[in-house]
Write an enzyme that holds these catalytic residues in place. Structure first.
Site, PDB file in Angstrom:
ATOM      1  N   HIS A 168     -43.121  20.816  11.047  1.00  0.00           N
ATOM      2  CA  HIS A 168     -41.651  20.746  11.080  1.00  0.00           C
ATOM      3  C   HIS A 168     -40.988  19.631  10.650  1.00  0.00           C
ATOM      4  O   HIS A 168     -39.675  19.188  10.974  1.00  0.00           O
ATOM      5  CB  HIS A 168     -40.919  21.318  12.261  1.00  0.00           C
ATOM      6  CG  HIS A 168     -41.390  22.939  12.374  1.00  0.00           C
ATOM      7  ND1 HIS A 168     -40.777  23.964  12.298  1.00  0.00           N
ATOM      8  CD2 HIS A 168     -42.314  23.166  13.392  1.00  0.00           C
ATOM      9  CE1 HIS A 168     -41.251  24.929  12.873  1.00  0.00           C
ATOM     10  NE2 HIS A 168     -42.224  24.460  13.344  1.00  0.00           N
ATOM     11  N   SER A 298     -38.823   0.868 -11.609  1.00  0.00           N
ATOM     12  CA  SER A 298     -37.545   0.762 -11.877  1.00  0.00           C
ATOM     13  C   SER A 298     -37.186  -0.221 -12.719  1.00  0.00           C
ATOM     14  O   SER A 298     -37.617  -1.120 -12.987  1.00  0.00           O
ATOM     15  CB  SER A 298     -36.644   0.631 -10.335  1.00  0.00           C
ATOM     16  OG  SER A 298     -35.544   0.129 -10.652  1.00  0.00           O
ATOM     17  N   LYS A 304     -40.464  -2.614  -7.497  1.00  0.00           N
ATOM     18  CA  LYS A 304     -40.518  -1.079  -7.100  1.00  0.00           C
ATOM     19  C   LYS A 304     -41.559  -0.399  -7.673  1.00  0.00           C
ATOM     20  O   LYS A 304     -41.706  -0.413  -9.136  1.00  0.00           O
ATOM     21  CB  LYS A 304     -39.209  -0.450  -7.208  1.00  0.00           C
ATOM     22  CG  LYS A 304     -39.088   0.940  -6.751  1.00  0.00           C
ATOM     23  CD  LYS A 304     -37.721   1.520  -6.791  1.00  0.00           C
ATOM     24  CE  LYS A 304     -37.281   2.766  -5.996  1.00  0.00           C
ATOM     25  NZ  LYS A 304     -38.166   3.785  -6.511  1.00  0.00           N
ATOM     26  N   GLU A 311     -45.871  12.844  -8.931  1.00  0.00           N
ATOM     27  CA  GLU A 311     -44.606  13.526  -9.573  1.00  0.00           C
ATOM     28  C   GLU A 311     -44.899  14.337 -10.738  1.00  0.00           C
ATOM     29  O   GLU A 311     -44.328  15.384 -10.880  1.00  0.00           O
ATOM     30  CB  GLU A 311     -43.681  12.610  -9.949  1.00  0.00           C
ATOM     31  CG  GLU A 311     -42.906  11.789  -8.562  1.00  0.00           C
ATOM     32  CD  GLU A 311     -42.053  10.669  -9.027  1.00  0.00           C
ATOM     33  OE1 GLU A 311     -41.871  10.105 -10.253  1.00  0.00           O
ATOM     34  OE2 GLU A 311     -41.437   9.881  -8.146  1.00  0.00           O
TER      35      GLU A 311
END
Length: 443
Positions: A168, A298, A304, A311
């Protein structure tokens, strides 16, 4: 004499030209592997018709040689008709007939000779089935097998890396990173088995049924001989349909194969999401693993790095699941003696196979192979999870363990400290709060 090919020449004829004009829909032709399998089937058909004495031997070999060239991918640009065309694939079958007739040269008729013993209604879906079978066996399954191997290697490498489990999205009892990767490996292994289980039915083709499944205008030995030739040439398992009318009117084998691909897509989504969540950070996320750094993440934030491969995998999975929905709808359109959504089913199924194979290889080579464990962080999470108090239940009971958890949560202190304060002995704590033992309670 066979025609000499001018690479710029259009080898098709009038029926192809009409279809090009009739279907300016997507700008996307039928999958190249379907076109190549049309050539392969027609080459085998010509040789069989020559053996049976139905086609002049020289003419048969000229047609077969032309079909071989199509099968080898030399003439992909000669199949320009949009994939959203007449639902039987008649236009692309006529396209193949015309191209092969042009290549075969003088005296070869597109319908009477190249299409002998065939109909669009049996040869086009046969090409779709066999293209899907070929790409699944020779591209997708090897990619899944290699991904499973890499995940299993990581399971072994991370076998002793203890961490907090999560259910959860909340802290749960400790597990090892190796156990999680072993689970991912098993998902891929089961997906490989699911896809493999569809191959027998994917290899059942309607060839020989001609227009409606009765086999009108074809020699009784034609289909069996063509299948045998195709098997010998490719090593694939190709068989007769369970029933010619089932095989002509329904595309259930393609629907089933797509369903297995959808399940693989679901599995890869779970794996990819876990990897990017575990790799989140580097300071404000979980940061339990280090993913390979492939490119800048980025255009504005220096330093970054993003989880680009997971993805990509999740995007591919979404497309495959969407393709499956369209294939299921297409499979419903078997009206009486013919399904009329075959080109769309072909487009989506072949795309799904290609996408999953490519995504599996990328996930293996550019992500999984380079993953490293952040052992300091995982150990910290294992120590910090309050759910480890579950291991105290057999010693002090659920209620007392719950009270210890509440106090530890409210005060920010460790389970061990609060438990000791509430009278639990060090011997019990050492026995119960052994996190590696907790992750492997049975050995």
């Amino acid at each position: 004499m066979a025609a000499t090919l001018n690479p710029m020449a259009e080898l098709w004829g009038g029926e192809t030209t009409k279809a090009i004009g009739n279907f300016p829909v997507s700008g996307e032709p039928i999958p190249v592997h379907v076109a190549r399998w049309l050539g392969r089937i027609k080459a085998a058909a010509a040789r069989v018709n020559g053996e049976l004495g139905l086609l002049d031997a020289d003419k048969a070999e000229r047609i077969a040689a032309a079909g071989d060239r199509v099968a080898n991918g030399e003439l992909d640009d000669q199949f320009p008709i949009d994939v959203f065309q007449t639902g039987s694939g008649t236009s692309s079958n006529m396209n193949a007939n015309e191209v092969l007739a042009s290549l075969a040269g003088e005296g070869v008729h597109a319908n009477d000779d190249v299409n002998m013993g065939q109909s669009s209604n049996d040869v086009f879906p046969s090409a779709v089935h066999l293209a899907a079978l070929d790409q699944t066996v020779n591209d997708l399954l090897p990619a899944l097998a290699q991904l499973e191997k890499s995940l299993q290697n990581k399971a072994t490498e991370f076998a002793d890396v203890v961490k907090s489990g999560r259910t959860h999205w909340m802290d749960a009892v400790p597990v090892t990173l190796g156990q999680e990767f072993g689970g991912y490996a098993a998902q891929v292994r089961e997906g490989h088995a699911r896809v493999t289980s569809t191959l027998e039915r994917l290899g059942k083709v309607p060839l020989g049924g001609t227009a409606v499944g009765t086999g009108l205008n074809t020699h009784p030995e034609f289909a069996e001989r063509v299948r045998a030739r195709l098997e010998q040439d490719t090593g694939l398992t190709i068989s007769a349909p369970a029933d010619p009318f089932e095989s002509q009117a329904a595309r259930d084998g393609l629907v089933e194969a797509s369903g297995a691909l959808k399940t693989v897509a679901v599995s890869l989504t779970k794996i990819a999401n876990d990897l990017r969540f575990m790799g989140s950070g580097p300071r404000a996320g979980l940061a339990e693993i280090f993913l390979p750094e492939l490119q800048k993440g980025s255009s504005i934030m220096p330093g970054k790095v993003n989880p680009v491969i997971p993805e990509v995998v999740t995007q591919v999975a979404a497309q495959v699941i969407g393709n499956d929905a369209a294939i299921a709808i297409g499979g419903m359109q078997g009206h009486f003696e013919l399904n009329v959504f075959v080109p769309m089913i072909a487009r989506n199924l072949l795309q799904s196979i290609k996408l999953l194979a490519s995504a599996s290889r990328l996930l293996d080579e550019k992500c999984v192979a380079g993953i490293e464990a952040n052992r300091e962080r995982t150990e910290h999470y294992a120590e910090a999870t309050l759910s480890a108090a579950t291991a105290l239940n057999p010693y002090i009971g659920y209620d007392k363990a719950s009270a210890i958890v509440k106090e530890a949560s409210a005060s920010g202190r460790s389970l061990r400290e609060v438990a000791r304060e509430q009278g639990v002995s060090d011997d019990v704590l050492d026995e119960a709060l052994d996190f590696r033992k907790m992750a492997n309670p049975h050995g």
